[in-house]
Design a protein around this motif. Structure first.
Motif, mmCIF file in Angstrom:
data_model
loop_
_atom_site.group_PDB
_atom_site.id
_atom_site.type_symbol
_atom_site.label_atom_id
_atom_site.label_comp_id
_atom_site.label_asym_id
_atom_site.label_seq_id
_atom_site.Cartn_x
_atom_site.Cartn_y
_atom_site.Cartn_z
ATOM 1 N N ALA A 1 0.725 -1.177 0.170
ATOM 2 C CA ALA A 1 0.142 0.129 -0.005
ATOM 3 C C ALA A 1 0.785 1.132 -0.024
ATOM 4 O O ALA A 1 0.700 2.196 -0.588
ATOM 5 C CB ALA A 1 -0.805 -0.037 1.192
ATOM 6 N N ALA B 1 2.251 1.802 -3.425
ATOM 7 C CA ALA B 1 1.332 2.103 -4.539
ATOM 8 C C ALA B 1 1.185 3.699 -4.048
ATOM 9 O O ALA B 1 0.983 4.376 -5.281
ATOM 10 C CB ALA B 1 0.159 1.175 -4.246
ATOM 11 N N GLU B 2 1.101 4.013 -3.041
ATOM 12 C CA GLU B 2 0.708 5.572 -2.563
ATOM 13 C C GLU B 2 1.910 6.334 -3.253
ATOM 14 O O GLU B 2 1.482 7.291 -3.883
ATOM 15 C CB GLU B 2 0.457 5.609 -1.211
ATOM 16 C CG GLU B 2 0.258 7.278 -0.833
ATOM 17 C CD GLU B 2 0.056 7.299 0.597
ATOM 18 O OE1 GLU B 2 -0.110 8.365 1.013
ATOM 19 O OE2 GLU B 2 0.382 6.167 1.603
ATOM 20 N N VAL C 1 -0.711 5.059 -7.534
ATOM 21 C CA VAL C 1 -1.583 4.011 -8.335
ATOM 22 C C VAL C 1 -2.353 3.212 -7.137
ATOM 23 O O VAL C 1 -1.806 3.407 -5.895
ATOM 24 C CB VAL C 1 -0.952 3.072 -9.040
ATOM 25 C CG1 VAL C 1 0.017 3.559 -10.347
ATOM 26 C CG2 VAL C 1 0.230 2.322 -8.396
ATOM 27 N N ASP C 2 -3.437 2.593 -7.607
ATOM 28 C CA ASP C 2 -4.248 2.125 -6.610
ATOM 29 C C ASP C 2 -3.428 0.408 -6.272
ATOM 30 O O ASP C 2 -2.752 0.126 -7.180
ATOM 31 C CB ASP C 2 -5.562 1.398 -7.267
ATOM 32 C CG ASP C 2 -6.353 0.758 -6.221
ATOM 33 O OD1 ASP C 2 -6.324 -0.530 -6.173
ATOM 34 O OD2 ASP C 2 -7.271 1.509 -5.436
ATOM 35 N N ARG C 3 -3.466 0.143 -5.092
ATOM 36 C CA ARG C 3 -3.004 -1.094 -4.700
ATOM 37 C C ARG C 3 -3.061 -2.100 -5.642
ATOM 38 O O ARG C 3 -2.249 -2.923 -5.952
ATOM 39 C CB ARG C 3 -2.939 -1.388 -3.346
ATOM 40 C CG ARG C 3 -2.530 -2.482 -2.697
ATOM 41 C CD ARG C 3 -2.608 -2.829 -1.123
ATOM 42 N NE ARG C 3 -3.891 -3.045 -1.196
ATOM 43 C CZ ARG C 3 -4.739 -3.362 0.138
ATOM 44 N NH1 ARG C 3 -3.994 -3.109 1.306
ATOM 45 N NH2 ARG C 3 -5.833 -3.310 0.349
ATOM 46 N N ASN C 4 -4.734 -2.315 -6.021
ATOM 47 C CA ASN C 4 -5.154 -3.400 -6.511
ATOM 48 C C ASN C 4 -4.360 -3.533 -8.200
ATOM 49 O O ASN C 4 -4.200 -4.619 -8.599
ATOM 50 C CB ASN C 4 -6.667 -3.575 -6.613
ATOM 51 C CG ASN C 4 -7.286 -3.782 -5.508
ATOM 52 O OD1 ASN C 4 -6.723 -4.453 -4.528
ATOM 53 N ND2 ASN C 4 -8.542 -3.033 -5.005
ATOM 54 N N GLU C 5 -3.958 -2.515 -8.488
ATOM 55 C CA GLU C 5 -3.355 -2.430 -9.833
ATOM 56 C C GLU C 5 -1.943 -3.158 -9.974
ATOM 57 O O GLU C 5 -1.558 -3.790 -10.845
ATOM 58 C CB GLU C 5 -3.408 -0.889 -10.431
ATOM 59 C CG GLU C 5 -2.667 -0.691 -11.860
ATOM 60 C CD GLU C 5 -2.781 0.654 -12.388
ATOM 61 O OE1 GLU C 5 -2.021 0.931 -13.293
ATOM 62 O OE2 GLU C 5 -3.655 1.484 -11.974
ATOM 63 N N GLU D 1 -2.719 -6.983 -9.632
ATOM 64 C CA GLU D 1 -3.334 -7.462 -10.797
ATOM 65 C C GLU D 1 -2.485 -7.894 -11.713
ATOM 66 O O GLU D 1 -1.254 -7.415 -12.047
ATOM 67 C CB GLU D 1 -4.037 -6.531 -11.768
ATOM 68 C CG GLU D 1 -5.584 -5.990 -11.192
ATOM 69 C CD GLU D 1 -6.054 -5.114 -11.987
ATOM 70 O OE1 GLU D 1 -5.695 -4.528 -13.000
ATOM 71 O OE2 GLU D 1 -7.466 -4.952 -11.721
ATOM 72 N N THR E 1 -3.822 -1.987 -15.135
ATOM 73 C CA THR E 1 -4.897 -1.108 -16.127
ATOM 74 C C THR E 1 -4.075 -0.424 -17.146
ATOM 75 O O THR E 1 -4.490 -0.551 -18.210
ATOM 76 C CB THR E 1 -5.455 -0.121 -15.185
ATOM 77 O OG1 THR E 1 -6.225 -0.926 -14.008
ATOM 78 C CG2 THR E 1 -6.430 0.668 -16.067
ATOM 79 N N ARG F 1 -12.948 -6.709 -16.213
ATOM 80 C CA ARG F 1 -13.054 -4.973 -16.695
ATOM 81 C C ARG F 1 -13.609 -5.209 -18.001
ATOM 82 O O ARG F 1 -13.336 -6.155 -18.883
ATOM 83 C CB ARG F 1 -11.944 -4.235 -16.379
ATOM 84 C CG ARG F 1 -10.689 -4.759 -16.602
ATOM 85 C CD ARG F 1 -9.913 -3.860 -15.962
ATOM 86 N NE ARG F 1 -9.887 -2.456 -16.327
ATOM 87 C CZ ARG F 1 -9.769 -1.387 -15.551
ATOM 88 N NH1 ARG F 1 -9.550 -1.737 -14.102
ATOM 89 N NH2 ARG F 1 -9.867 -0.188 -15.748
#
Length: 406
Positions: free
Chosen positions: A48, A51-52, A56-60, A63, A67, A109
């Protein structure tokens, strides 16, 4: 496929950050280096934090296909798909090869659904296994994401596969059932999708020789387009009407719709429409008006103006006009160059192209090569017999009877 560490490194470099800068106060430079080289796994707190700092989002990061990478891939695949549809000689192998590493690792998505749809279509056209599974996955994603217009595209694709197999009644039934299923779920499709359904349904009715229902739907679609100022599909609708007018001997109707299309070509600055209309006019002059010299003039204008791969459908008409002008040897050259495009499936298109062997039979007969004349007259007869009773069928059967009577 990029690993978590590789994705972090790629984003860090894209943002111009050093290891020390990204590590900040919460991580050591050495630990971050181990993470980037896949020698250590970050905790969820560390992930986290990274990512911050990367914005970007942590989920990105988690994945398998981030994205940004997914969007870049879709842009590339869409471009390849468009170019391949415009020039089928390119084939679908490049699309398939680029998609293979991603096919089973896509997140839930829109971009993934579209990629799976294109991948499935590519596999189908390349005659490879597995396309049905990926098409079903794409449809499920579209439905889950409430992207109903995209789901409708898949419904139409499935129905038109039956059309490609010349199972016209089955194709029409599938198309109408799909339309009904959307209506029963109170799904409102956009205007473009409605016109896609209208056009597909109309050409299927024509394939089944149900001209009344076909013309009813086409006229309704044209009225709808005019009322809503939508020019999508207007080219296709007018083209079908002009060709139908030719087949039914309605010269005034043919001229009316051809003129409409000429105006639309000027409005849209689309040279492809002009080239198609010239081909249609040459066909009319050869097969119906028998004005071979005028047809030949139109054909030569296009052969000189466009590249050979763009005018291959003119070869048949060139051969017919030369035959009509008594130039059998020259006609034979052009007729032998003509190839029936493998993606033609409508009885109108097929019947028109099946004239080729009848003309070859006539030329060989004039050259006293009766054996070859018999061969090609038989090919033409075998091809045309399953087709509807159009003028082409009468011509081909007349040639067959004439050759075989000798």
């Amino acid at each position: 496929m990029a690993s978590l560490g590789e994705r972090i490194r790629k984003l860090r470099k894209e943002k111009g950050l050093t290891l020390q800068t990204l590590a900040g106060t919460e991580l050591s430079k050495g630990m971050l280096s181990l993470i980037e080289n896949n020698k250590a796994n970050p905790s969820m707190e560390s992930l986290a934090y990274i990512a911050e700092r990367l914005g970007v989002d942590r989920n990105e990061l988690l994945e398998e296909v981030p994205t940004a990478e997914l969007r870049e891939l879709l842009e590339e695949i869409e471009d390849l798909y468009k170019k391949t549809l415009e020039d089928l000689s390119l084939g679908f192998d490049t699309i398939i090869d680029k998609m293979n590493p991603y096919a089973n690792k896509l997140p839930h998505r829109y971009e993934s659904a579209r990629l799976l749809e294109i991948y499935s279509r590519g596999l189908y056209y390349a005659k490879k296994e597995g396309w049905k599974v990926f098409l079903h996955q794409a449809e499920e994603m579209y439905e889950d994401l409430h992207l109903m217009n995209n789901s409708a595209d898949i419904h139409m694709f499935r129905a038109m596969l039956k059309f490609n197999d010349h199972k016209y009644a089955e194709s029409l039934e599938m198309l109408q059932q799909s339309r009904k299923s959307f209506e029963e779920r109170d799904v409102v499709l956009d205007s473009l999708k409605k016109l896609d359904f209208d056009y597909s349904e109309a050409i299927l009715y024509l394939a089944l020789s149900d001209d009344e229902n076909a013309l009813r739907i086409i006229e309704k679609a044209i009225s709808y387009s005019k009322e809503h100022q939508i020019f999508y599909r207007i080219n296709d609708l007018y083209r079908v009407m002009s060709f139908h007018a030719i087949l039914t001997g309605d010269k005034a109707g043919k001229d009316y719709y051809v003129n409409k299309l000429r105006l639309f070509a000027d409005f849209s600055d689309d040279q492809d429409i002009d080239m198609t209309l010239d081909l249609l006019e040459a066909h009319y002059l050869n097969s119906f008006a028998h004005d071979y010299e005028k047809a030949n003039t139109i054909i030569d204008k296009n052969l000189e103006k466009y590249k050979e791969e763009e005018t291959s459908q003119y070869f048949l008409e060139k051969g017919k006009s030369l035959y009509g002008m008594g130039k059998e040897d020259e006609a034979l050259y052009w007729l032998e160059r003509h190839k029936i495009w493998e993606f033609l499936h409508h009885p109108y298109d097929l019947s028109m192209n099946y004239e080729k062997d009848a003309y070859l039979a006539l030329i060989y007969e004039k050259q006293d090569n009766h054996e070859m004349a018999l061969k090609h007259s038989q090919i033409a007869k075998d091809n045309i017999e399953p087709m509807p009773d159009l003028p082409y069928k009468n011509f081909i059967l007349d040639v067959y009877n004439k050759i075989n009577a000798k």
